[in-house]
Design a protein around this motif. Structure first.
Motif, short mmCIF file in Angstrom:
data_model
loop_
_atom_site.label_atom_id
_atom_site.label_comp_id
_atom_site.label_asym_id
_atom_site.label_seq_id
_atom_site.Cartn_x
_atom_site.Cartn_y
_atom_site.Cartn_z
N THR A 1 27.81 71.25 13.35
CA THR A 1 26.90 70.82 14.42
C THR A 1 26.30 71.98 15.21
OG1 THR A 1 28.60 70.70 16.13
CG2 THR A 1 28.36 68.76 14.71
N HIS A 2 26.93 73.14 15.16
CA HIS A 2 26.56 74.30 16.01
C HIS A 2 26.67 73.95 17.50
CE1 HIS A 2 24.01 76.50 12.71
NE2 HIS A 2 24.96 75.75 12.18
N GLY A 3 27.33 72.85 17.80
CA GLY A 3 27.40 72.41 19.19
C GLY A 3 26.06 72.00 19.75
N GLY B 1 27.86 72.34 30.28
CA GLY B 1 28.88 71.99 29.30
C GLY B 1 28.58 70.76 28.48
N VAL B 2 27.47 70.09 28.74
CA VAL B 2 27.12 68.86 28.00
C VAL B 2 26.01 69.19 27.00
CG1 VAL B 2 26.27 66.50 28.17
CG2 VAL B 2 27.73 67.44 29.97
N PRO B 3 26.26 69.01 25.70
CA PRO B 3 25.22 69.30 24.71
C PRO B 3 23.96 68.49 24.96
CG PRO B 3 27.35 69.05 23.64
CD PRO B 3 27.53 68.63 25.07
N MET C 1 30.51 66.34 18.55
CA MET C 1 29.51 67.40 18.66
C MET C 1 30.12 68.78 18.93
SD MET C 1 26.43 68.59 18.69
CE MET C 1 25.19 67.29 18.86
N LEU C 2 31.04 68.86 19.89
CA LEU C 2 31.52 70.17 20.31
C LEU C 2 32.84 70.03 21.05
CD1 LEU C 2 30.97 73.26 20.75
CD2 LEU C 2 29.80 72.62 22.87
N GLY C 3 33.80 70.87 20.69
CA GLY C 3 35.05 70.91 21.43
C GLY C 3 36.14 70.05 20.82
N ARG C 4 37.04 69.54 21.66
CA ARG C 4 38.24 68.85 21.20
C ARG C 4 38.13 67.34 21.34
NH1 ARG C 4 43.11 72.04 24.09
NH2 ARG C 4 41.56 72.33 25.73
N ARG D 1 20.04 79.87 21.48
CA ARG D 1 21.22 79.23 22.07
C ARG D 1 21.13 79.29 23.60
NH1 ARG D 1 25.97 78.11 19.13
NH2 ARG D 1 25.76 78.55 16.90
N ILE D 2 21.48 78.19 24.22
CA ILE D 2 21.61 78.13 25.68
C ILE D 2 22.86 77.30 25.98
CG2 ILE D 2 20.63 77.25 27.83
CD1 ILE D 2 17.87 77.72 26.71
#
Length: 408
Positions: free
Chosen positions: A340-342, A349-351, A360-363, A384-385
């Motif tokens: 996903t590349h996040g 912190g919210v994609p 999408m990202l994280g745990r 990336r941002i």
């Protein structure tokens, strides 16, 4: 071609928004600059659509792709941020449009529109292109920064004491090619070596440019982890040259190198007397077709977990994070994924594209089983941002049965 049409529509929309917000901006030579920027940005997308998604432009490939990404991001932001200003200004102008015509001269007619508010709104709207250009520049600059080493503790209830403190280094979505070179990959492997992880893993999308395949395998072979490096395939391996990449992995293993490729199979080893099995599954789609995804994942689950024994601690490597429920059902305590590349863009912190993937990202957690989705070690587009590239160092903890798990 659908992406090209989408961007063409947004370029036209950006022209209309700028023309309304700032009528004097796109005149004379500035209009020519805008037209040239639109043309150059669309050339890269058009060439990819005609010659293939990963085909390199004959001249200035990297520079033109970087410009195309930056221009496209700015254009989309102008439309999305500028359109609300235009709609609000039109709403403020509504009294003037609805006012009846005057039947007799008036010495001091009352303006039907609050001009102070309208001017404030117009001036604020003119900041949109500056904001878009600034955001695009920041995103491109972040895309070219070095990865960060991210430390993550994974608390697993009932984890055998022998596995408490077991460290895994994860790289994923490196995309060695136009924007990422083999030195960058070598630095990522050395970062895991310096962290003294027990096992290194590479969860897919390793390379896009097969001309750099030898150097890529040489970089992976610098792994110093006691249990070596386990790798799986991603969608880009399937697209770029699957047979050549698989052969390169096989050659490293045949020479006694520390890297082993897992394709719907598993590898077992002992750590401090505890038997550990790592299952690695293939990317579930053929080409770009999503129709076979569920069927392929089920096949991979049946094949990959075939040799799992009850006394083993089971870990799973998957490129696509949607495999997580199948891995959890079959006893994988921790699943590591990428793909996903996040979303590459996140705010607070919210994609920004949270809706694109379920994970999408994280745990994430399902019962006593956990998934970690990396934001990616590299990228195939340097923008990336809020989602920096990462080399992830995960430490398993046996003492956190009640520890809270944050879902990103």
């Amino acid at each position: 071609m659908g992406r090209l049409l989408f961007l063409l529509v947004f370029n036209v929309g950006a022209w209309a928004v700028l023309r309304s917000l700032w009528p004097g901006l796109l005149r004379k030579w500035r209009l020519g600059v805008f037209a040239l920027g639109t043309f150059l940005s669309l050339v890269a997308w058009l060439y990819s659509a005609v010659a293939g998604r990963h085909a390199q432009l004959p001249v200035g490939d990297a520079a033109l792709r970087v410009f195309s990404v930056g221009w496209s991001v700015a254009i989309i932001m102008i439309v999305l941020a500028g359109a609300p200003f235009l709609l609000l200004r039109r709403w403020l102008d509504r009294p003037a449009r609805q006012a009846p015509p005057l039947t007799a001269p008036e010495a001091n007619p009352t303006p039907p529109v609050n001009m102070a508010r309208r001017n404030l709104l117009t001036n604020a709207g003119r900041a949109v292109p500056l904001l878009a250009a600034g955001t695009s520049s920041v995103g491109l600059a972040n895309g070219y920064t070095q990865f960060s080493v991210r430390e993550v503790d994974i608390h697993l209830p009932g984890l055998p004491p022998a596995m408490d403190g077991f460290r895994i280094g994860q790289i994923t979505d490196v995309h060695v090619g136009t924007f990422i070179d083999t030195q960058y990959l070598q630095d990522a492997v050395r970062a895991m070596n310096d962290a003294k992880v027990d096992l290194q893993v590479m969860t897919g999308d390793l390379i896009d440019d097969l001309d750099q395949l030898d150097g890529t395998m040489a970089a992976l072979s610098e792994c110093k982890a006691r249990h070596g490096m386990l790798a799986i395939l991603g969608n880009h391996e399937h697209w770029r040259g699957l047979e050549a990449i698989r052969q390169a992995y096989a050659d490293v293993e045949a020479r006694g190198g520390p890297v082993r490729l897992l394709v719907d199979t598993s590898h077992a080893f002992e750590h401090a007397g505890q038997r550990v099995r790592v299952v690695g599954v293939d990317y579930p789609m053929s080409g770009r077709s999503h129709r076979v995804k569920a069927e392929r994942m089920q096949q991979s689950a049946e094949a990959g977990f075939r040799d799992v024994a009850p006394e083993e601690v089971v870990l799973c490597l998957t490129h696509h994070p949607d495999f997580f429920p199948l891995a959890a059902e079959r006893g994988a305590r921790l699943t590591l994924a990428g793909h996903t590349h996040g979303g590459q863009v996140a705010f607070l912190g919210v994609p920004a594209f949270w809706f694109a993937f379920k994970y999408m990202l994280g745990r994430y957690r399902q019962g006593d089983h956990q998934l970690y989705v990396s934001g990616g070690t590299g990228h195939w587009l340097p923008f990336r941002i809020g989602v920096p590239t990462e080399v992830t160092v995960l430490t398993l903890r046996a003492t956190g049965a009640s520890a809270a798990v944050r879902t990103s």
